[in-house]
Scaffold this motif. Structure first.
Motif, PDB file in Angstrom:
ATOM      1  N   GLU A 100      -0.977  15.166  13.442  1.00  0.00           N
ATOM      2  CA  GLU A 100      -1.902  15.059  12.317  1.00  0.00           C
ATOM      3  C   GLU A 100      -2.165  16.434  11.701  1.00  0.00           C
ATOM      4  OE1 GLU A 100      -4.406  11.236  14.165  1.00  0.00           O
ATOM      5  OE2 GLU A 100      -5.203  13.288  14.283  1.00  0.00           O
ATOM      6  N   GLY A 160       2.408  10.609   4.469  1.00  0.00           N
ATOM      7  CA  GLY A 160       2.194   9.591   5.503  1.00  0.00           C
ATOM      8  C   GLY A 160       3.463   8.852   5.864  1.00  0.00           C
ATOM      9  N   TRP A 191      -2.187   7.240   9.160  1.00  0.00           N
ATOM     10  CA  TRP A 191      -2.364   8.499   8.434  1.00  0.00           C
ATOM     11  C   TRP A 191      -3.698   8.501   7.694  1.00  0.00           C
ATOM     12  CZ3 TRP A 191      -2.385  13.248   7.392  1.00  0.00           C
ATOM     13  CH2 TRP A 191      -2.276  13.814   6.126  1.00  0.00           C
TER      14      TRP A 191
END
Length: 535
Positions: free
Chosen positions: A452, A483, A496
């Motif tokens: 992330e 994403g 995402w």
């Protein structure tokens, strides 16, 4: 622009006669009733009932709103004049002290007395009933409803129900035959359709009554060891509420009244009593009850309902009416958490209205929300959603001000001001209050996972390339592409977005990130990303 400016009255009537929206379906019941048995009074009478034994809540307001929606639907189909009576059963005896009012000890001393004879615990009005009646009327007036407020106490004492009361005494045995089989054995022993007012204590008595002279209104009963003979006319007594309900239907010739599912059996019994009294039960919708966030029925005595003031602190008037309109035959939880969604769903329907054909408009909740207020559906709405506003003030913190919010809005929608967009001004106030009381105390941004963090760094790198005036759509496309990039290991795009909400906004759900970044500003959004990466 109003509906009548867009479509002809005949086209509206033709569409209304065919519409499957529930207010029109209910209104057709009234039309059929009056076609079969025209009323001598010359109008269709809609009634709502309310017991002021506790502070009115949204459930109380909701009944007047929904009935008004049916009334307006009827008026779209028929030329018969209409009236709406908001009836307060304020002569009823107080049986339990509500949990959400002051001066509980004082109220306890007056248990059993008519609500209009009990002092106002707030010390503002003539009685507890007058206080609650005033609250209800203020709610209804705020929404611009057209109604006639009727007090049970005033009607009883003025003798307006005297002939109907004589009818109850004339048919006393027949009414007892209807009611007694529905009661437990111990209740049957003391039950009477008539509740005399004690001449000594002023309490609404629950004692057996003997009819002495129906035409004179005389009854005999025991009161504190004494045999009393007293007239029930002109305020000397009131009726048990199921009998009172039926008497009211007949005395006022009510054509329509809706009520909650919990009163289904009561409605059947009151309908039978109305027939005994020479009348008929009105048409009506049996609606499901509102529940609190625990799934329990909302009660005036518990005070577990959401107040009108609470809803309007955190949401718009239109969103409240929209929430009441939707699926009246389905139970719905009514609590603070449902407000943001109701606001945005209402705006979605409002936005669709102008482009819809007539039949679709009449099925659009926005039509009924605004018809109930005697107005057309607004063509314009706020330039941002309520959810987006909540996310904006959420990242700004509990101390965010209106001036700060409007500074962001001016960049997002140039030229917008509180004066030019009053509906948005209201939502800004709502969002700041909702954020302060419910969002800010719960927000907690989490540390991003390694994959992330890489995706966030890429988002930052892409944002730095953009012009400050980049459109929400352009920003959203960048968010999508990151994403979907397999390098960042998101199995589904939803993961995402969830990561963005949790690491940047401190929430599990959020807005379209392109819209949020455009509103909050690219530099401010990059600062959020930097703070997340610093974790």
């Amino acid at each position: 622009m109003t509906d009548t400016q867009i479509i002809t009255a005949q086209a509206l009537r033709d569409a209304a006669l065919q519409s499957k929206a529930w207010p029109f379906e209910e209104a057709r019941k009234v039309m059929k009733r009056l076609d079969a048995n025209p009323s001598a009074k010359g109008h269709a009478l809609f009634e709502t009932g309310y017991g002021p034994s506790g502070l009115p809540h949204i459930g109380t307001f909701n009944e007047v709103l929904r009935t008004t929606m049916v009334r307006r639907a009827f008026e779209a189909m028929s030329d018969i004049p209409t009236r709406l009576v908001a009836f307060s059963d304020d002569m009823d005896g107080l049986r339990k002290v509500p949990d959400n009012v002051p001066n509980q000890a004082m109220l306890t001393e007056h248990l059993g007395k008519p609500l209009t004879d009990i002092p106002d615990p707030f010390g503002k009005y003539e009685s507890f009933a007058h206080q609650n009646n005033a609250m209800l009327r203020a709610f209804l007036d705020r929404f611009g409803f057209e109604y006639e407020f009727v007090s049970s106490t005033e009607r009883y004492k003025a003798g307006a129900f005297d002939e109907a009361l004589r009818g109850v005494l004339r048919n006393y045995d027949a009414i007892m035959d209807i009611m007694l089989p529905t009661l437990r054995a111990e209740r049957r022993a003391t039950y009477s359709p008539v509740l005399p007012i004690s001449p000594t204590s002023g309490i609404v008595l629950q004692v057996p009554v003997e009819v002495v002279d129906a035409e004179a209104g005389l009854v005999r009963f025991e009161d504190e060891g004494r045999t009393i003979e007293q007239s029930i006319l002109s305020g000397g007594a009131k009726l048990q509420w199921k009998v009172d309900w039926a008497m009211r239907w007949v005395a006022l010739d009510v054509d329509y009244e809706m009520y909650g599912k919990d009163l289904t059996d009561s409605g059947v019994q009151s309908g039978k009593i109305a027939q005994v009294l020479g009348g008929r039960r009105p048409e009506g919708l049996i609606y499901e009850m509102f529940l609190d966030e625990k799934g329990e029925k909302i009660s005036k005595s518990k005070g577990n309902g959401l107040s009108l003031e609470e809803w309007l602190t955190y949401g718009s008037e239109e969103s409240l009416a929209f929430f009441a309109y939707r699926e009246p035959k389905s139970a719905k939880q009514l609590h603070i958490g449902v407000i943001p969604r109701a606001v945005d769903e209402y705006e979605q329907f409002r936005g669709q209205y102008a482009a819809q054909p007539i039949d679709k408009r009449l099925g659009n909740p926005a039509h009924h929300v605004h018809a109930a207020r005697g107005e057309g559906v607004p063509a314009e709405g706020p330039p941002v959603s309520y959810g987006l506003l909540l996310n904006l003030v959420g990242v700004m913190g509990a101390d965010a001000t209106q001036a700060q919010v409007w500074a962001y809005l001016a960049n997002y929608a140039p030229g917008v001001t509180p004066e030019s967009a009053p509906s948005l001004a209201g939502l800004v106030e709502n969002a700041l209050a909702y954020n302060r009381d419910f969002v800010a105390p719960t927000l907690k941004r989490r540390k991003p996972e390694p994959n992330e963090a890489l995706a966030l760094a890429e988002l930052d790198a892409q944002l730095v390339k953009l012009d400050s005036a980049a459109s929400p759509e352009d920003i959203q496309n960048i968010v999508y592409e990151i994403g979907k990039d397999q390098r960042y290991g998101f199995e589904v795009l939803r993961d995402w977005f969830k990561a963005l909400y949790q690491t940047l906004l401190g929430a599990d759900q959020g807005p379209r990130m392109g819209s949020f970044i455009a509103l909050y500003g690219i530099e401010n959004s990059r600062r959020l990303i930097a703070e997340a990466l610093a974790e």
